[in-house]
Scaffold this active site. Structure first.
Site, PDB file in Angstrom:
ATOM      1  CD  GLU A 199      -0.375  -1.383   3.146  1.00  0.00           C
ATOM      2  OE1 GLU A 199      -0.246  -2.356   2.370  1.00  0.00           O
ATOM      3  OE2 GLU A 199      -0.444  -1.497   4.383  1.00  0.00           O
ATOM      4  CG  ASN A 200       5.110   1.043   0.254  1.00  0.00           C
ATOM      5  OD1 ASN A 200       4.566  -0.037   0.045  1.00  0.00           O
ATOM      6  ND2 ASN A 200       6.387   1.242   0.028  1.00  0.00           N
TER       7      ASN A 200
END
Lengths: 233, 218, 233, 218
Positions: B47-48
């Site tokens: 998710e980064n």
């Protein structure tokens, strides 16, 4: 500076106008893609009572963590904090305020802030402590909460390359929150590893158009690694 | 016998399908990547801002600018794409990720999940977990069935502050594979050698048990 | 198709499942960056009563204009229409419905649709016919209207290059509405000028990650120019 | 003498500053690009997704994939960036464009603008105009002072459906340069040789006239 040349020569110039009590948006995820030198310059300036909007707060002795040493941060708006002892101490002592915000909501709040959207609805956080006190509305049978956008007096951003017009390219996952922070600062300051002439970056591959950028400064970076994981070749 | 961490990951991995985009949380969920069934391709979303997470780098490949959501240094797989956090959560919130696997402290019969905050302890934050549980349609929670003190983590109503409301449908614990329907737990499979009796003893919320509860196959 | 290979061999396969009455999101601005062949395939299929969400409706005989010929379009959601006579005729005859939406609001509605945001606030259209009947809320002393997001049963998209995983790159200003349409279709179909192997596109420069894309097809394109303006060298 | 289209564009161009990002509407606003004062750099934003619009292409440069918001073939200037419509309007809506120039049918003393729709005629749509007037802080409307039939376009209250409410502060007509403040028009400059009397006759809304109204300088 004239025309579209955004390059400044010193970190002091880069952060001219930063004052006590301001809100600063900072790019970075963990220690990846953080504006190391701009943070250090804020430490040098000694600016106080700052509100930082940043996914994390660095670690002891690096990243935003260094601003805790002289208690320069009044409030953090983050999705995940407490990777350092000083943070924990100041939080428990009531010297530091934290507004925990889901990571995707945080990213979208900054994007909305830069895009002139004052609020949006999201299912994230509905029915949780994050949703408390927030307006709820139903769309297609599902409940959503209203989240307001975030803007800052300053945005401090780390990019890989900039041209002198402030067009930016980020490197790998050091992109993270930087593009949104860049759009949502009243004054957006970017430190980069390389400055090139306009025309050297492909117009189709610019991550942040220069219109969002006010100042660009060339820096050198330590790029500390938080979790060094390797495999044998 | 209760499943090991590796077996837990292995059972979760059986829920994957060819061509799935998958987000794996920190801890046991991360191990799931090691058990992708043969002949099946999945792509890991971090998710980064990375779709197509590869293995850890060699010393030579190590790069501070290439990390995953656990802040570990990683590589990009062939066909990866890299983007901003806003774009990453647009994917997640928009329901484009096919499967999300994450840990929890508690799950209840309404599909509520508590996973980020124990009052009285230092609250470090929810990271992307609230977005992940709100955005995904297909979520697997993986956790031990009961705490070290023997308290059930499968409850009638979560006692801890929620990460998400009404969003969990599947749980893999060290004792069982469970689905949530009609405000009840449904026992689907049991760990090899674990009795239905033991599972029921360690489940606080109402659980529907069919006549035959097969053992997990590995 | 297996794993992540999204490539299909025929336009019939590309639009399999498209049915009467569906909503289709289409990329393109004017005639630039439109999915020419997918539009033609919809004409060939004869699918009717379609709602199209597209900034424009093509011209007589090209782009979405060709779908007017057999009255396949029931409704257009657009910011600017009426570049062709057939459109005007059908509109005046009451055979065609139009929902005029400001261009930026239209882009944001599609982006929101793809990003799981059911609604957002914008100042655009407040106090105008666009704002009529919409919820108004005040933020920081200014009034904004609530706009709901848009999703489609299908999205038809034109990109320049795709890899077989469906990662996309657009060419110049043929990008326009295509990236948002790509995120907001239940089934997203993309026609491209070139298909390459995974790994050939730089991960940092992919405009649309393959996660949004269901089908990719190789096409050839006329690329008609609407306003041919040149200078002497 | 009323200004020509070129003079109108030239007067508007005087409002630009070095380093401005500028969005120019279709028609007279487009001509403004030809009168950027010497030694000044501005960058043109085209709302279809181009920041840094260059001149029309040569025959050799002509490319169907490179157009402006007027659907004309253009080139990209050095240092340009190209992006999606959502990103383009994020810029516009977010107030990042320094100056927006567009035409209008009517403007009134409250800063309302009507520019996209004449009831009874075919409505083609507002394109990006509503976003532009809502997003920009610094807007110049450029239009003829009165219609061909002699009807004033500077009104107490717009009669046509609005493009935006309360957003216009500056107007350049073929007769005058006007600012809007405190719900009144303020006459700032007049076109060379045009009398205050003529301007007042052709202005329907209340107008404040200072003792001295200088002529425009070119």
């Amino acid at each position: 500076m004239s025309g579209f040349n955004k390059v400044v020569d010193s970190y002091a110039q880069a952060l001219a106008g930063l004052e006590n009590g301001m809100t600063v948006l900072a790019g970075g995820f963990g220690l990846c893609g953080i504006p190391e030198n701009l943070i250090q310059e804020i430490k040098n300036k000694g600016t106080k009572e700052l509100t930082f909007v940043s996914n994390n707060c660095g670690v002891d002795g690096f990243g935003l963590g260094v601003l805790l040493e002289d208690r320069q941060i009044k409030k953090m708006v983050s999705s995940y904090v407490g990777e350092n002892k000083l943070f924990e101490e100041q939080l428990l002592a009531g010297d530091l305020e934290v507004e925990l915000t889901p990571q995707g909501t945080l990213a979208e709040k900054m994007r909305a802030g830069g895009a002139g959207i004052p609020a949006f609805y999201t299912a994230t956080g509905y029915g949780t402590p994050v949703g408390e006190g927030k307006e709820v509305k139903e769309f297609n049978g599902r409940k959503y909460i209203m989240e307001e956008s975030i803007t800052g007096d300053f945005a401090i951003v780390k990019a890989w390359k900039a041209d002198t017009y402030g067009n930016l390219i980020y490197r790998h996952t050091a992109q993270n929150f930087n593009p949104m922070a860049a759009t949502a600062g009243k004054i957006t300051v970017v430190e980069v590893e390389e400055i090139v002439e306009p025309g050297e970056l492909d117009p189709a591959h610019i991550h942040t158009p220069g219109i969002y950028v006010d100042r660009v400064i060339l820096g050198t970076f330590e790029k500390r690694i938080e979790q060094r994981t390797v495999r044998t070749a | 016998m209760a499943l090991t961490r590796e077996q837990l990951a292995q059972r979760v991995a059986q829920e994957m399908q060819d061509g799935y985009y998958v987000n794996l949380g920190i801890g046991i969920p991360t191990l799931v990547a090691n058990y992708v069934p043969d002949g099946m391709e999945v792509m890991l979303q971090s998710e980064n801002g990375l779709l197509g997470m590869g293995p850890f780098p060699t010393e030579a490949e190590l790069d501070a600018d290439m990390i995953n959501a656990g802040k570990q240094t990683v590589t990009a797989a062939t066909g990866a794409s890299i983007f901003s956090s806003a774009e990453s959560f647009a994917m997640i919130r928009g329901g484009h990720v096919d499967l999300t696997v994450l840990g929890a402290f508690e799950v209840d019969v309404q599909g509520n999940i508590a996973s980020y905050m124990i009052p009285g302890k230092l609250i470090k934050g929810m990271g992307g977990a609230m977005d992940l549980v709100a955005g995904a349609d297909n979520i697997i929670v993986t956790m031990t069935h009961a705490s070290k003190h023997g308290d059930s983590k499968l409850l009638t109503k979560c006692t801890l502050p929620l990460t998400g409301a009404g969003c969990i449908k599947k749980i893999v614990t060290d004792l069982a594979f469970i689905e949530i329907k009609d405000e009840k737990f449904h026992l689907i499979e049991r760990a090899p050698g674990v009795s239905v009796k033991e599972i029921l003893e360690k489940t606080a919320g109402e659980m529907v048990v069919p006549k035959d509860v097969p053992e997990m196959q590995f």
